[in-house]
Design a protein around this motif. Structure first.
Motif, PDB file in Angstrom:
ATOM      1  N   GLU A 107       0.809  -1.218   0.000  1.00 16.29           N
ATOM      2  CA  GLU A 107       0.000   0.000   0.000  1.00 16.29           C
ATOM      3  C   GLU A 107       0.842   1.267   0.000  1.00 16.29           C
ATOM      4  O   GLU A 107       0.345   2.347  -0.351  1.00 16.29           O
ATOM      5  CB  GLU A 107      -0.931  -0.003   1.209  1.00 16.29           C
ATOM      6  CG  GLU A 107      -0.225  -0.088   2.543  1.00 16.29           C
ATOM      7  CD  GLU A 107      -1.176  -0.202   3.720  1.00 16.29           C
ATOM      8  OE1 GLU A 107      -0.711  -0.110   4.869  1.00 16.29           O
ATOM      9  OE2 GLU A 107      -2.381  -0.381   3.479  1.00 16.29           O
ATOM     10  N   ASP A 108       2.130   1.141   0.352  1.00 19.37           N
ATOM     11  CA  ASP A 108       3.018   2.298   0.338  1.00 19.37           C
ATOM     12  C   ASP A 108       3.762   2.453  -0.988  1.00 19.37           C
ATOM     13  O   ASP A 108       4.576   3.374  -1.141  1.00 19.37           O
ATOM     14  CB  ASP A 108       4.038   2.201   1.473  1.00 19.37           C
ATOM     15  CG  ASP A 108       3.384   2.217   2.843  1.00 19.37           C
ATOM     16  OD1 ASP A 108       2.411   2.979   3.025  1.00 19.37           O
ATOM     17  OD2 ASP A 108       3.835   1.460   3.724  1.00 19.37           O
ATOM     18  N   GLY A 109       3.514   1.540  -1.906  1.00 19.47           N
ATOM     19  CA  GLY A 109       4.191   1.605  -3.199  1.00 19.47           C
ATOM     20  C   GLY A 109       5.514   0.869  -3.242  1.00 19.47           C
ATOM     21  O   GLY A 109       6.223   0.914  -4.261  1.00 19.47           O
ATOM     22  N   ASN A 119       8.630  -9.590   4.281  1.00 20.49           N
ATOM     23  CA  ASN A 119       9.603  -8.855   5.094  1.00 20.49           C
ATOM     24  C   ASN A 119      10.338  -7.814   4.252  1.00 20.49           C
ATOM     25  O   ASN A 119      10.635  -6.701   4.727  1.00 20.49           O
ATOM     26  CB  ASN A 119      10.604  -9.816   5.717  1.00 20.49           C
ATOM     27  CG  ASN A 119       9.991 -10.697   6.792  1.00 20.49           C
ATOM     28  OD1 ASN A 119       8.905 -10.413   7.289  1.00 20.49           O
ATOM     29  ND2 ASN A 119      10.668 -11.776   7.135  1.00 20.49           N
ATOM     30  N   ALA A 120      10.660  -8.187   3.005  1.00 19.42           N
ATOM     31  CA  ALA A 120      11.337  -7.240   2.112  1.00 19.42           C
ATOM     32  C   ALA A 120      10.446  -6.037   1.833  1.00 19.42           C
ATOM     33  O   ALA A 120      10.906  -4.882   1.843  1.00 19.42           O
ATOM     34  CB  ALA A 120      11.723  -7.940   0.814  1.00 19.42           C
ATOM     35  N   LEU A 121       9.167  -6.294   1.591  1.00 17.25           N
ATOM     36  CA  LEU A 121       8.235  -5.196   1.349  1.00 17.25           C
ATOM     37  C   LEU A 121       8.133  -4.287   2.575  1.00 17.25           C
ATOM     38  O   LEU A 121       8.113  -3.062   2.460  1.00 17.25           O
ATOM     39  CB  LEU A 121       6.857  -5.751   0.982  1.00 17.25           C
ATOM     40  CG  LEU A 121       6.732  -6.319  -0.428  1.00 17.25           C
ATOM     41  CD1 LEU A 121       5.496  -7.200  -0.539  1.00 17.25           C
ATOM     42  CD2 LEU A 121       6.690  -5.200  -1.459  1.00 17.25           C
ATOM     43  N   GLU A 122       8.082  -4.882   3.735  1.00 17.94           N
ATOM     44  CA  GLU A 122       7.983  -4.099   4.971  1.00 17.94           C
ATOM     45  C   GLU A 122       9.221  -3.235   5.181  1.00 17.94           C
ATOM     46  O   GLU A 122       9.133  -2.115   5.704  1.00 17.94           O
ATOM     47  CB  GLU A 122       7.798  -5.037   6.158  1.00 17.94           C
ATOM     48  CG  GLU A 122       7.543  -4.324   7.474  1.00 17.94           C
ATOM     49  CD  GLU A 122       7.245  -5.281   8.617  1.00 17.94           C
ATOM     50  OE1 GLU A 122       7.337  -4.840   9.779  1.00 17.94           O
ATOM     51  OE2 GLU A 122       6.927  -6.447   8.340  1.00 17.94           O
ATOM     52  N   SER A 123      10.374  -3.740   4.746  1.00 17.54           N
ATOM     53  CA  SER A 123      11.617  -2.981   4.919  1.00 17.54           C
ATOM     54  C   SER A 123      11.782  -1.880   3.883  1.00 17.54           C
ATOM     55  O   SER A 123      12.645  -1.002   4.025  1.00 17.54           O
ATOM     56  CB  SER A 123      12.816  -3.932   4.835  1.00 17.54           C
ATOM     57  OG  SER A 123      13.019  -4.357   3.491  1.00 17.54           O
ATOM     58  N   GLY A 124      10.970  -1.945   2.820  1.00 20.25           N
ATOM     59  CA  GLY A 124      11.089  -0.955   1.758  1.00 20.25           C
ATOM     60  C   GLY A 124      12.223  -1.229   0.796  1.00 20.25           C
ATOM     61  O   GLY A 124      12.550  -0.389  -0.046  1.00 20.25           O
ATOM     62  N   LEU A 144      -0.113 -16.509  -2.562  1.00 21.25           N
ATOM     63  CA  LEU A 144      -0.091 -16.276  -1.124  1.00 21.25           C
ATOM     64  C   LEU A 144       0.072 -14.796  -0.793  1.00 21.25           C
ATOM     65  O   LEU A 144      -0.527 -14.293   0.173  1.00 21.25           O
ATOM     66  CB  LEU A 144       1.032 -17.088  -0.481  1.00 21.25           C
ATOM     67  CG  LEU A 144       0.856 -18.611  -0.516  1.00 21.25           C
ATOM     68  CD1 LEU A 144       2.088 -19.302   0.062  1.00 21.25           C
ATOM     69  CD2 LEU A 144      -0.395 -19.047   0.232  1.00 21.25           C
ATOM     70  N   LEU A 145       0.870 -14.079  -1.570  1.00 22.58           N
ATOM     71  CA  LEU A 145       1.045 -12.643  -1.331  1.00 22.58           C
ATOM     72  C   LEU A 145      -0.236 -11.878  -1.674  1.00 22.58           C
ATOM     73  O   LEU A 145      -0.602 -10.919  -0.976  1.00 22.58           O
ATOM     74  CB  LEU A 145       2.225 -12.116  -2.139  1.00 22.58           C
ATOM     75  CG  LEU A 145       3.600 -12.523  -1.598  1.00 22.58           C
ATOM     76  CD1 LEU A 145       4.686 -12.269  -2.627  1.00 22.58           C
ATOM     77  CD2 LEU A 145       3.919 -11.777  -0.294  1.00 22.58           C
ATOM     78  N   GLU A 146      -0.926 -12.309  -2.719  1.00 25.16           N
ATOM     79  CA  GLU A 146      -2.198 -11.671  -3.059  1.00 25.16           C
ATOM     80  C   GLU A 146      -3.216 -11.904  -1.944  1.00 25.16           C
ATOM     81  O   GLU A 146      -3.984 -11.000  -1.600  1.00 25.16           O
ATOM     82  CB  GLU A 146      -2.714 -12.224  -4.384  1.00 25.16           C
ATOM     83  CG  GLU A 146      -3.861 -11.430  -4.980  1.00 25.16           C
ATOM     84  CD  GLU A 146      -4.124 -11.799  -6.424  1.00 25.16           C
ATOM     85  OE1 GLU A 146      -4.371 -10.888  -7.242  1.00 25.16           O
ATOM     86  OE2 GLU A 146      -4.091 -13.011  -6.740  1.00 25.16           O
ATOM     87  N   GLN A 147      -3.212 -13.103  -1.374  1.00 24.67           N
ATOM     88  CA  GLN A 147      -4.106 -13.391  -0.253  1.00 24.67           C
ATOM     89  C   GLN A 147      -3.817 -12.494   0.950  1.00 24.67           C
ATOM     90  O   GLN A 147      -4.722 -12.196   1.736  1.00 24.67           O
ATOM     91  CB  GLN A 147      -3.974 -14.858   0.162  1.00 24.67           C
ATOM     92  CG  GLN A 147      -4.541 -15.863  -0.822  1.00 24.67           C
ATOM     93  CD  GLN A 147      -4.394 -17.286  -0.327  1.00 24.67           C
ATOM     94  OE1 GLN A 147      -4.462 -17.559   0.869  1.00 24.67           O
ATOM     95  NE2 GLN A 147      -4.199 -18.222  -1.252  1.00 24.67           N
ATOM     96  N   ARG A 148      -2.578 -12.062   1.088  1.00 29.19           N
ATOM     97  CA  ARG A 148      -2.206 -11.176   2.203  1.00 29.19           C
ATOM     98  C   ARG A 148      -2.587  -9.718   1.932  1.00 29.19           C
ATOM     99  O   ARG A 148      -2.378  -8.854   2.784  1.00 29.19           O
ATOM    100  CB  ARG A 148      -0.703 -11.247   2.458  1.00 29.19           C
ATOM    101  CG  ARG A 148      -0.225 -12.573   3.026  1.00 29.19           C
ATOM    102  CD  ARG A 148       1.222 -12.457   3.476  1.00 29.19           C
ATOM    103  NE  ARG A 148       1.745 -13.702   4.019  1.00 29.19           N
ATOM    104  CZ  ARG A 148       2.776 -13.773   4.853  1.00 29.19           C
ATOM    105  NH1 ARG A 148       3.401 -12.663   5.238  1.00 29.19           N
ATOM    106  NH2 ARG A 148       3.213 -14.926   5.306  1.00 29.19           N
ATOM    107  N   GLY A 149      -3.118  -9.424   0.753  1.00 23.77           N
ATOM    108  CA  GLY A 149      -3.576  -8.081   0.445  1.00 23.77           C
ATOM    109  C   GLY A 149      -2.654  -7.256  -0.415  1.00 23.77           C
ATOM    110  O   GLY A 149      -2.937  -6.079  -0.693  1.00 23.77           O
ATOM    111  N   TYR A 150      -1.530  -7.838  -0.850  1.00 20.16           N
ATOM    112  CA  TYR A 150      -0.621  -7.123  -1.737  1.00 20.16           C
ATOM    113  C   TYR A 150      -1.165  -7.138  -3.165  1.00 20.16           C
ATOM    114  O   TYR A 150      -1.903  -8.041  -3.557  1.00 20.16           O
ATOM    115  CB  TYR A 150       0.769  -7.758  -1.712  1.00 20.16           C
ATOM    116  CG  TYR A 150       1.434  -7.712  -0.358  1.00 20.16           C
ATOM    117  CD1 TYR A 150       1.934  -6.520   0.158  1.00 20.16           C
ATOM    118  CD2 TYR A 150       1.564  -8.871   0.411  1.00 20.16           C
ATOM    119  CE1 TYR A 150       2.547  -6.474   1.399  1.00 20.16           C
ATOM    120  CE2 TYR A 150       2.176  -8.836   1.656  1.00 20.16           C
ATOM    121  CZ  TYR A 150       2.654  -7.636   2.153  1.00 20.16           C
ATOM    122  OH  TYR A 150       3.248  -7.594   3.380  1.00 20.16           O
ATOM    123  N   THR A 151      -0.786  -6.142  -3.940  1.00 21.72           N
ATOM    124  CA  THR A 151      -1.157  -6.094  -5.358  1.00 21.72           C
ATOM    125  C   THR A 151      -0.145  -6.898  -6.157  1.00 21.72           C
ATOM    126  O   THR A 151       1.063  -6.631  -6.102  1.00 21.72           O
ATOM    127  CB  THR A 151      -1.181  -4.646  -5.868  1.00 21.72           C
ATOM    128  OG1 THR A 151      -2.144  -3.892  -5.109  1.00 21.72           O
ATOM    129  CG2 THR A 151      -1.555  -4.602  -7.346  1.00 21.72           C
TER     130      THR A 151
END
Length: 333
Positions: free
Chosen positions: A62-64, A294-299, A320-327
């Motif tokens: 969601e942060d891009g 984790n990589a996404l969270e770290s930016g 699995l990543l789509e299920q977690r709400g990522y695009t």
């Protein structure tokens, strides 16, 4: 007993590749202790006209923030390369490359190879002949002799080692080159561009997984490898179909090539097949998905290159990543 060989090809060739490396490439201790892996390719990398269009996924939070998912085949052919522009642009723009195992560095590190192989050795003084049927032992030994790979030291390694050795040699004979595997290509390219190469797993972890399989599963794997060596034409056809599916970005074709034929399996064989899939696919997919999250969270923008079956289909990383709400979207240009 039987086990789908194309599933093993997609998931286990990184293990087969490092097994082959342990046997074929023996750096000196002086060279191996502190030597940093370096690219052996020219500065002009990934040049020419691309003839392949493999699948690439872009995952955005969601942060891009972005990570990339690129499904690999661990043995390849020359016409896999160069990779298309959309892959090159994503890779060059990323901060680092993440792979299952940095096989290029591992091939240069004899101490790491020796340590990683320990889980495949019998520590109780027994030999492979104590763990598998006598008929299978003789057939497997003959297969290795025919491939000019047998020596008596192998008797103290578990069946998973024998199975991986046979499979690796067979695929090489059929024209699939470990040094042209997508992982190796991407790792060398990363070193060429001075990018960091990150291990998601490790060679030792993968060896421990293989060595930790039950005796029944390891015997099933070895029996299947021996059967494949007896029918290389069928293996060649399946291998070519799977490689063509990868080159054309045909996710359905890749998934179909890895479908296990369980129709004629006994209850015991079905249980062993489930043991294999749980360890090789389900658990590793979950771990790799968490790595991407984790990589996404770290930016950090990481280009993740792992076995194609870890990325594709239901229960794959993209799913699995789509299920977690990522695009999650497929990139084609």
């Amino acid at each position: 007993m039987k086990l789908n060989r194309l599933l093993a090809l997609l998931l286990a060739l990184v293990m087969m590749l490092v097994l082959a490396a342990c046997e074929s490439e023996k750096p000196s201790l002086e060279d191996s202790e502190d030597e940093e892996a370096e690219s052996t390719v020219s500065v002009e990398y990934n040049t020419g006209t691309a003839t392949s269009t493999p699948l690439l996924y872009k995952v955005t939070d969601e942060d891009g923030d972005v990570v990339w998912l690129f499904g690999s085949i661990h043995m390849g052919q020359e016409d896999f390369y160069p990779l298309p522009g959309y892959v090159a642009e994503a890779f060059k723009g990323s901060d680092s490359l993440a792979v299952e195992v940095d096989i290029v560095a591992f091939q240069k590190d004899l101490l790491a190879q020796m340590d990683a192989l320990k889980p495949l050795l019998y520590a109780d003084g027994s030999s492979i002949a104590d763990h598998i049927a006598p008929e299978l032992y003789e057939e497997a030994k003959q297969t290795l002799e025919d491939l000019k790979l047998y020596n008596s030291a192998l008797d103290y390694y578990c069946p998973a080692m024998w199975s991986s050795t046979i499979d690796s040699a067979l695929y090489m004979e059929l024209g699939a080159d470990s040094q042209l595997g997508v992982d190796v290509y991407m790792i060398n390219w990363a070193y060429n561009l001075k990018k960091d190469v990150l291990d998601i797993e490790s060679a030792k972890f993968q060896y421990q997984m293989l060595g930790g399989f039950s005796d029944g599963l390891q015997e099933m794997m070895l029996a299947s490898s021996v059967a494949s060596a007896k029918d290389p034409t069928a293996v060649r056809e399946s291998l070519e179909a799977m490689m063509n599916a990868w080159k054309t970005g045909d996710a359905e074709g890749i998934l179909q090539s890895s479908d296990s034929d369980t129709a004629d399996m006994t209850e015991e064989e079905l249980a062993l097949n489930d043991e294999y899939l749980t360890a090789m696919v389900v658990e590793r997919n979950a771990s790799m998905t968490q790595y991407a999250a984790n990589a996404l969270e770290s930016g950090t923008e990481i280009f993740i290159c792992v076995g194609a079956l870890h990325v594709l289909g239901e229960g794959g990383m993209a799913d699995l990543l789509e299920q977690r709400g990522y695009t999650v979207e497929i990139v084609t240009e």
